[in-house]
Design a protein around this motif. Structure first.
Motif, PDB file in Angstrom:
ATOM      1  N   LYS A   1       0.837  -1.210   0.000  1.00 22.06           N
ATOM      2  CA  LYS A   1       0.000   0.000   0.000  1.00 22.06           C
ATOM      3  C   LYS A   1       0.871   1.260   0.000  1.00 22.06           C
ATOM      4  O   LYS A   1       2.064   1.192   0.332  1.00 22.06           O
ATOM      5  CB  LYS A   1      -0.894  -0.016   1.240  1.00 22.06           C
ATOM      6  CG  LYS A   1      -0.115   0.064   2.557  1.00 22.06           C
ATOM      7  CD  LYS A   1      -1.026  -0.085   3.767  1.00 22.06           C
ATOM      8  CE  LYS A   1      -0.229  -0.011   5.055  1.00 22.06           C
ATOM      9  NZ  LYS A   1      -1.070  -0.280   6.243  1.00 22.06           N
TER      10      LYS A   1
ATOM     11  N   GLY B   1       4.352  -5.547   6.033  1.00 21.25           N
ATOM     12  CA  GLY B   1       4.702  -4.321   5.329  1.00 21.25           C
ATOM     13  C   GLY B   1       6.122  -3.905   5.666  1.00 21.25           C
ATOM     14  O   GLY B   1       7.078  -4.252   4.976  1.00 21.25           O
ATOM     15  N   ILE B   2       6.281  -3.218   6.783  1.00 16.78           N
ATOM     16  CA  ILE B   2       7.530  -2.523   7.101  1.00 16.78           C
ATOM     17  C   ILE B   2       8.760  -3.422   7.037  1.00 16.78           C
ATOM     18  O   ILE B   2       9.826  -3.000   6.565  1.00 16.78           O
ATOM     19  CB  ILE B   2       7.407  -1.810   8.482  1.00 16.78           C
ATOM     20  CG1 ILE B   2       8.460  -0.708   8.629  1.00 16.78           C
ATOM     21  CG2 ILE B   2       7.473  -2.785   9.649  1.00 16.78           C
ATOM     22  CD1 ILE B   2       8.156   0.563   7.912  1.00 16.78           C
TER      23      ILE B   2
ATOM     24  N   ARG C   1       0.475 -10.448   7.328  1.00 15.57           N
ATOM     25  CA  ARG C   1       0.534  -9.310   6.390  1.00 15.57           C
ATOM     26  C   ARG C   1       1.753  -8.458   6.743  1.00 15.57           C
ATOM     27  O   ARG C   1       1.724  -7.708   7.714  1.00 15.57           O
ATOM     28  CB  ARG C   1      -0.726  -8.454   6.507  1.00 15.57           C
ATOM     29  CG  ARG C   1      -2.033  -9.215   6.291  1.00 15.57           C
ATOM     30  CD  ARG C   1      -3.224  -8.277   6.419  1.00 15.57           C
ATOM     31  NE  ARG C   1      -3.261  -7.576   7.683  1.00 15.57           N
ATOM     32  CZ  ARG C   1      -3.890  -8.007   8.781  1.00 15.57           C
ATOM     33  NH1 ARG C   1      -4.580  -9.122   8.758  1.00 15.57           N
ATOM     34  NH2 ARG C   1      -3.848  -7.293   9.896  1.00 15.57           N
TER      35      ARG C   1
ATOM     36  N   TYR D   1       5.039   1.789   0.643  1.00 15.23           N
ATOM     37  CA  TYR D   1       5.664   2.601   1.691  1.00 15.23           C
ATOM     38  C   TYR D   1       6.697   3.551   1.065  1.00 15.23           C
ATOM     39  O   TYR D   1       7.797   3.749   1.595  1.00 15.23           O
ATOM     40  CB  TYR D   1       6.341   1.715   2.752  1.00 15.23           C
ATOM     41  CG  TYR D   1       5.415   0.867   3.594  1.00 15.23           C
ATOM     42  CD1 TYR D   1       4.340   0.201   3.046  1.00 15.23           C
ATOM     43  CD2 TYR D   1       5.641   0.712   4.959  1.00 15.23           C
ATOM     44  CE1 TYR D   1       3.498  -0.589   3.823  1.00 15.23           C
ATOM     45  CE2 TYR D   1       4.807  -0.072   5.751  1.00 15.23           C
ATOM     46  CZ  TYR D   1       3.740  -0.720   5.166  1.00 15.23           C
ATOM     47  OH  TYR D   1       2.907  -1.502   5.937  1.00 15.23           O
TER      48      TYR D   1
ATOM     49  N   THR E   1       3.808  -7.001  10.568  1.00 11.55           N
ATOM     50  CA  THR E   1       5.207  -7.381  10.819  1.00 11.55           C
ATOM     51  C   THR E   1       5.464  -7.648  12.303  1.00 11.55           C
ATOM     52  O   THR E   1       6.052  -8.675  12.665  1.00 11.55           O
ATOM     53  CB  THR E   1       6.175  -6.281  10.336  1.00 11.55           C
ATOM     54  OG1 THR E   1       5.943  -6.014   8.953  1.00 11.55           O
ATOM     55  CG2 THR E   1       7.635  -6.711  10.523  1.00 11.55           C
TER      56      THR E   1
ATOM     57  N   TYR F   1       8.112   4.419   9.439  1.00 16.73           N
ATOM     58  CA  TYR F   1       7.055   4.268   8.425  1.00 16.73           C
ATOM     59  C   TYR F   1       6.775   5.617   7.737  1.00 16.73           C
ATOM     60  O   TYR F   1       6.596   5.689   6.531  1.00 16.73           O
ATOM     61  CB  TYR F   1       5.727   3.858   9.074  1.00 16.73           C
ATOM     62  CG  TYR F   1       5.603   2.494   9.691  1.00 16.73           C
ATOM     63  CD1 TYR F   1       6.200   2.187  10.903  1.00 16.73           C
ATOM     64  CD2 TYR F   1       4.812   1.529   9.087  1.00 16.73           C
ATOM     65  CE1 TYR F   1       6.019   0.941  11.497  1.00 16.73           C
ATOM     66  CE2 TYR F   1       4.628   0.281   9.676  1.00 16.73           C
ATOM     67  CZ  TYR F   1       5.240  -0.008  10.885  1.00 16.73           C
ATOM     68  OH  TYR F   1       5.059  -1.232  11.471  1.00 16.73           O
TER      69      TYR F   1
HETATM   70  C1  PLP Z   1      -0.323  -1.394   6.824  1.00 18.37           C
HETATM   71  C2  PLP Z   1      -0.971  -2.633   7.278  1.00 18.37           C
HETATM   72  C3  PLP Z   1      -0.220  -3.808   7.474  1.00 18.37           C
HETATM   73  C4  PLP Z   1       1.281  -3.849   7.438  1.00 18.37           C
HETATM   74  O1  PLP Z   1       1.785  -3.382   8.658  1.00 18.37           O
HETATM   75  P1  PLP Z   1       3.356  -3.388   8.965  1.00 18.37           P
HETATM   76  O2  PLP Z   1       3.454  -2.951  10.378  1.00 18.37           O
HETATM   77  O3  PLP Z   1       3.953  -2.400   8.025  1.00 18.37           O
HETATM   78  O4  PLP Z   1       3.844  -4.751   8.710  1.00 18.37           O
HETATM   79  C5  PLP Z   1      -0.919  -4.970   7.771  1.00 18.37           C
HETATM   80  N1  PLP Z   1      -2.255  -4.969   7.876  1.00 18.37           N
HETATM   81  C6  PLP Z   1      -2.997  -3.859   7.721  1.00 18.37           C
HETATM   82  C7  PLP Z   1      -4.457  -3.932   7.852  1.00 18.37           C
HETATM   83  C8  PLP Z   1      -2.380  -2.650   7.430  1.00 18.37           C
HETATM   84  O5  PLP Z   1      -3.132  -1.545   7.290  1.00 18.37           O
END
Ligand code: PLP
Length: 369
Positions: free
Chosen positions: A36, A217-218, A215, A40, A200, A351
């Motif tokens: 998303k 991300g970071i 899920r 990042y 994460t 972030y």
């Molecule tokens: C942004 C987001 C993530 C990822 O989070 P991180 O801390 O970056 O791993 C996972 N789930 C949802 C619903 C998010 O909005």
């Protein structure tokens, strides 16, 4: 090839390595790479391609538009898009085989009424207080979803929620609430195979929150979600290096005021180097006088205020020349400041530092192959 004046260089090998490293820490859970917000700030399409090549099972985005951009780029992997406005049309997303996060009954009915058979992942609120169905609304939502499944209007492929990272007891309470949601979904006749709660932080530190998918991300970007652990502590490598070429170097007398308001004054005759990045490019003005850059392997603090387009560093008598690179942040293992250093200087989180980049910065992508 000459480098862009302002360059965000993304190391896609680092992204791939981070994904493999993270995959090794999540047991049997499947891995969704969250891309998303332009991955990042790293670039959604290149990162998504690298992630899929490195073995990510799913891609996660917020908006349907973000998901469609990935499809338009030819990315075929499963994608979940999880936040939708109140009156959007879901037809295009369903036709593009994008899984839809669904949060409440009216939205579920809207997805059921759309053309095609949607693949739906129901979101429940287990204590974050953002979106997702509240516990008293679970039975009605699940029963309606089961009825829509029976009439072939959608299929519920997943059930999910999101942790608040508020502490161990709070995590346990959310895991327990999520387990109640799973039980309620099964009782309503649903058979969601994707059960997911952890981002994460949860993926790395709350094994009971991993369920069948995490899920991430970071961590993908080589950054740590924790205050008490760096990227290196987690075995991750930051993927983004932000730098700019010096556009002016000049001598200044002792006592010269620098930048708006003269928050900084030189203490001796010195050289001032000008870096062409400012808050118009997403550099936080809050880091004025605190952020650091690396030039020719040496660290310098920002002198005075960060302006819209530029900031100054006092380089003393060091031989800094026009065109030398000022590295704002990158991999601290090579001696440059980290994203975390900038987050600290700007009183924010890593972030935000990477996600806010924009303006006149050019993104470039490096990978070995
Ligand atoms: C942004 C987001 C993530 C990822 O989070 P991180 O801390 O970056 O791993 C996972 N789930 C949802 C619903 C998010 O909005």
């Amino acid at each position: 090839m000459t480098r862009p004046l302002r360059e965000a260089r993304v190391d896609l090998d680092a992204v791939a390595e981070n994904i493999r490293t993270l995959r090794g820490r999540i047991g049997d859970a499947r891995l969704m790479t969250v891309v998303k917000a332009r991955a990042y700030g790293h670039g959604a399409v290149p990162v998504a391609r690298a992630a899929v090549a490195a073995g990510a099972d799913w891609l996660g985005v917020v908006d349907i538009a973000e998901a469609l951009e990935l499809r338009a780029a030819g990315i075929d992997a499963p994608i979940l898009a999880w936040l939708h406005g109140p009156h959007v049309s879901f037809d295009e997303a369903i036709a593009a085989r994008i899984d839809l996060g669904v949060h409440y009954l009216e939205q579920l009915d809207c997805v059921a009424d759309a053309a095609g058979t949607a693949s739906v992942q129901l979101k429940v609120d287990t204590g974050l207080g953002r979106n997702g169905a509240a516990e008293p609304d679970w039975p009605a939502l699940f029963e309606a979803a089961a009825e829509h499944e029976r009439t072939g209007r959608l299929r519920v492929s997943g059930l999910w929620s999101h942790l608040a990272n508020a502490g161990e007891a709070e995590d346990r309470a959310q895991v327990a609430a999520f387990e109640r949601a799973i039980a309620a979904a099964l009782a309503a006749g649903l058979t969601p195979e994707l059960l997911h709660l952890a981002a994460t932080a949860g993926a790395l530190r709350v094994p009971t929150a991993r369920f069948s998918l995490v899920r991430v991300g970071i961590g993908t970007y080589g950054l740590s979600p924790f205050d008490d652990s760096s990227s290196a502590d987690l075995g991750l490598r930051p993927a983004l290096e932000l730098s700019a070429g010096i556009v002016s170097v000049k001598r200044a007398a002792a006592g010269s005021g620098v930048s708006y308001g003269y928050d900084y004054r030189t203490t001796a005759e010195t050289s001032l180097a000008l870096v062409p990045l400012g808050y118009g490019d997403g550099i936080p003005r809050q880091a004025s006088g605190r952020g650091e850059v690396s030039i020719n392997g040496r660290r310098y603090r920002i002198a005075g205020r960060i302006a819209m387009d530029q900031f100054v560093v006092d380089v003393g008598d060091d031989p800094v020349a026009l065109g030398d690179r000022a590295v704002l942040f990158g991999d601290p293992a090579i001696g440059v400041p980290s994203v975390d250093d900038w987050a600290h200087a700007a009183d924010t989180i890593n972030y935000e530092i990477v996600t806010r980049l924009g303006g006149r910065i050019e993104w470039t992508y490096a990978a070995r192959d």
